[in-house]
Design a protein around this motif. Structure first.
Motif, short mmCIF file in Angstrom:
data_model
loop_
_atom_site.label_atom_id
_atom_site.label_comp_id
_atom_site.label_asym_id
_atom_site.label_seq_id
_atom_site.Cartn_x
_atom_site.Cartn_y
_atom_site.Cartn_z
N ASN A 83 0.82 -1.20 0.00
CA ASN A 83 0.00 0.00 0.00
C ASN A 83 0.86 1.26 0.00
OD1 ASN A 83 -2.58 1.43 0.22
ND2 ASN A 83 -1.82 1.97 2.25
N CYS A 84 1.93 1.21 0.76
CA CYS A 84 2.85 2.34 0.84
C CYS A 84 3.44 2.64 -0.55
CB CYS A 84 3.95 1.99 1.82
SG CYS A 84 5.29 3.12 1.90
N ILE A 85 3.89 1.59 -1.24
CA ILE A 85 4.46 1.77 -2.58
C ILE A 85 3.40 2.30 -3.53
CG2 ILE A 85 5.38 0.50 -4.57
CD1 ILE A 85 6.86 -1.29 -2.49
N HIS A 86 2.19 1.77 -3.43
CA HIS A 86 1.09 2.25 -4.28
C HIS A 86 0.85 3.74 -4.05
CE1 HIS A 86 -2.63 2.31 -6.51
NE2 HIS A 86 -3.25 2.79 -5.44
N GLN A 87 0.78 4.16 -2.77
CA GLN A 87 0.56 5.58 -2.45
C GLN A 87 1.69 6.45 -2.97
OE1 GLN A 87 -2.25 6.88 -1.29
NE2 GLN A 87 -3.08 4.80 -1.26
N TRP A 88 2.93 5.96 -2.83
CA TRP A 88 4.08 6.72 -3.34
C TRP A 88 3.99 6.86 -4.86
CZ3 TRP A 88 7.82 9.97 -2.33
CH2 TRP A 88 8.85 10.12 -3.25
N ASN A 89 3.67 5.75 -5.54
CA ASN A 89 3.60 5.80 -7.00
C ASN A 89 2.47 6.70 -7.48
OD1 ASN A 89 5.85 4.19 -7.25
ND2 ASN A 89 4.70 2.30 -7.56
N LEU A 90 1.37 6.77 -6.72
CA LEU A 90 0.33 7.74 -7.05
C LEU A 90 0.86 9.16 -6.86
CD1 LEU A 90 -2.88 6.19 -5.42
CD2 LEU A 90 -2.34 6.37 -7.87
N HIS A 91 1.65 9.36 -5.82
CA HIS A 91 2.22 10.67 -5.51
C HIS A 91 3.15 11.16 -6.62
CE1 HIS A 91 4.15 13.84 -3.14
NE2 HIS A 91 5.32 13.24 -3.32
N VAL A 92 4.01 10.28 -7.11
CA VAL A 92 5.00 10.70 -8.12
C VAL A 92 4.56 10.38 -9.54
CG1 VAL A 92 6.95 10.48 -6.54
CG2 VAL A 92 6.35 8.54 -8.01
N GLY A 93 3.55 9.53 -9.70
CA GLY A 93 3.13 9.08 -11.03
C GLY A 93 3.78 7.74 -11.35
N HIS A 94 2.96 6.79 -11.79
CA HIS A 94 3.47 5.43 -12.03
C HIS A 94 4.56 5.38 -13.09
CE1 HIS A 94 0.90 3.00 -9.41
NE2 HIS A 94 -0.02 3.92 -9.61
N GLN A 95 4.56 6.33 -14.02
CA GLN A 95 5.57 6.33 -15.09
C GLN A 95 6.80 7.15 -14.71
OE1 GLN A 95 5.08 4.24 -17.60
NE2 GLN A 95 3.15 3.79 -16.57
N SER A 96 6.79 7.73 -13.52
CA SER A 96 7.90 8.56 -13.07
C SER A 96 9.16 7.73 -12.87
CB SER A 96 7.53 9.22 -11.74
OG SER A 96 8.67 9.76 -11.12
N PHE A 97 10.31 8.35 -13.05
CA PHE A 97 11.58 7.67 -12.78
C PHE A 97 11.73 7.40 -11.28
CE2 PHE A 97 12.77 11.99 -11.93
CZ PHE A 97 13.74 11.90 -10.95
N GLN A 98 10.86 7.98 -10.45
CA GLN A 98 10.91 7.74 -9.01
C GLN A 98 9.92 6.65 -8.56
OE1 GLN A 98 10.33 11.66 -7.22
NE2 GLN A 98 12.46 11.58 -6.59
N ALA A 99 9.21 6.04 -9.49
CA ALA A 99 8.26 4.98 -9.12
C ALA A 99 9.04 3.79 -8.55
CB ALA A 99 7.43 4.57 -10.32
N VAL A 100 8.44 3.15 -7.56
CA VAL A 100 9.06 2.01 -6.86
C VAL A 100 8.28 0.76 -7.23
CG1 VAL A 100 9.54 1.05 -4.57
CG2 VAL A 100 9.82 3.50 -4.98
N SER A 101 8.98 -0.35 -7.42
CA SER A 101 8.27 -1.58 -7.78
C SER A 101 8.36 -2.61 -6.65
CB SER A 101 8.82 -2.16 -9.07
OG SER A 101 10.16 -2.56 -8.91
N TYR A 102 7.38 -3.48 -6.63
CA TYR A 102 7.31 -4.56 -5.65
C TYR A 102 7.16 -5.86 -6.42
CZ TYR A 102 5.33 -7.79 -2.31
OH TYR A 102 5.10 -8.90 -1.54
N ASP A 103 8.05 -6.81 -6.18
CA ASP A 103 8.01 -8.07 -6.90
C ASP A 103 8.24 -9.22 -5.92
OD1 ASP A 103 8.23 -10.28 -8.53
OD2 ASP A 103 9.60 -9.33 -9.94
N PRO A 104 7.17 -9.95 -5.54
CA PRO A 104 7.32 -11.02 -4.55
C PRO A 104 8.16 -12.19 -5.03
CG PRO A 104 5.10 -11.00 -5.45
CD PRO A 104 5.80 -9.79 -5.99
N SER A 105 8.45 -12.26 -6.32
CA SER A 105 9.27 -13.37 -6.82
C SER A 105 10.76 -13.10 -6.68
CB SER A 105 8.93 -13.64 -8.30
OG SER A 105 9.34 -12.54 -9.11
N LYS A 106 11.14 -11.90 -6.30
CA LYS A 106 12.56 -11.54 -6.16
C LYS A 106 12.98 -11.58 -4.70
CE LYS A 106 12.94 -10.16 -10.50
NZ LYS A 106 13.82 -10.57 -11.50
N VAL A 107 14.25 -11.81 -4.48
CA VAL A 107 14.79 -11.81 -3.11
C VAL A 107 14.62 -10.44 -2.50
CG1 VAL A 107 16.88 -12.05 -1.74
CG2 VAL A 107 16.42 -13.66 -3.59
#
Length: 131
Positions: free
Chosen positions: A23-47
């Motif tokens: 949720n935190c990442i989602h809120q941040w990405n809404l704040h900066v824009g999903h296409q922004s170079f500051q968008a953060v990703s979450y991937d449960p398949s990665k370490v």
């Protein structure tokens, strides 16, 4: 005489805050824009579940989203396990990738995280916060 030491990770071990982090990442990405170079990703398949993009100002992200780490629920079983291990004479080191928001002039382990752990009955000998 050797000291017995055991280390625990906080997030995802002592706590189960994956939904809060998502949720935190989602809120941040809404704040900066999903296409922004500051968008953060979450991937449960990665370490490393959380991937910060290159050149991103992570301090701004952590400041914006620091409430995610203030009140997550602590796993009761893990809390009791730590207490039991401590009674056996082990020193407890807690490790987290959370940034240090505040530092006391003489004690680098004095953080909001340390205060939150103590409020929730988690005894430890050392807290290591990295970013």
């Amino acid at each position: 005489m050797q000291s017995k030491v055991i280390a625990f990770d906080i997030d995802g071990t002592l706590t189960n805050d994956i939904s809060i982090m998502k949720n935190c990442i989602h809120q941040w990405n809404l704040h900066v824009g999903h296409q922004s170079f500051q968008a953060v990703s979450y991937d449960p398949s990665k370490v490393d579940l959380v991937k910060f993009p290159p050149y991103m100002n992570t301090e701004e992200f952590w400041e914006y989203t620091k409430t995610i780490h203030q009140y997550p629920e602590i796993d009761a079983y893990t809390r009791e396990a730590i207490r039991g291990i401590r009674k056996l004479g082990y020193k407890i080191i807690l490790i987290t990738k959370r940034p240090n928001y505040k530092r006391h002039a003489t004690d680098n382990t004095y953080t909001e995280t340390a205060q939150w752990l103590r409020r929730n009955g988690i005894d430890f000998d050392q807290l290591i916060c990295t970013n």
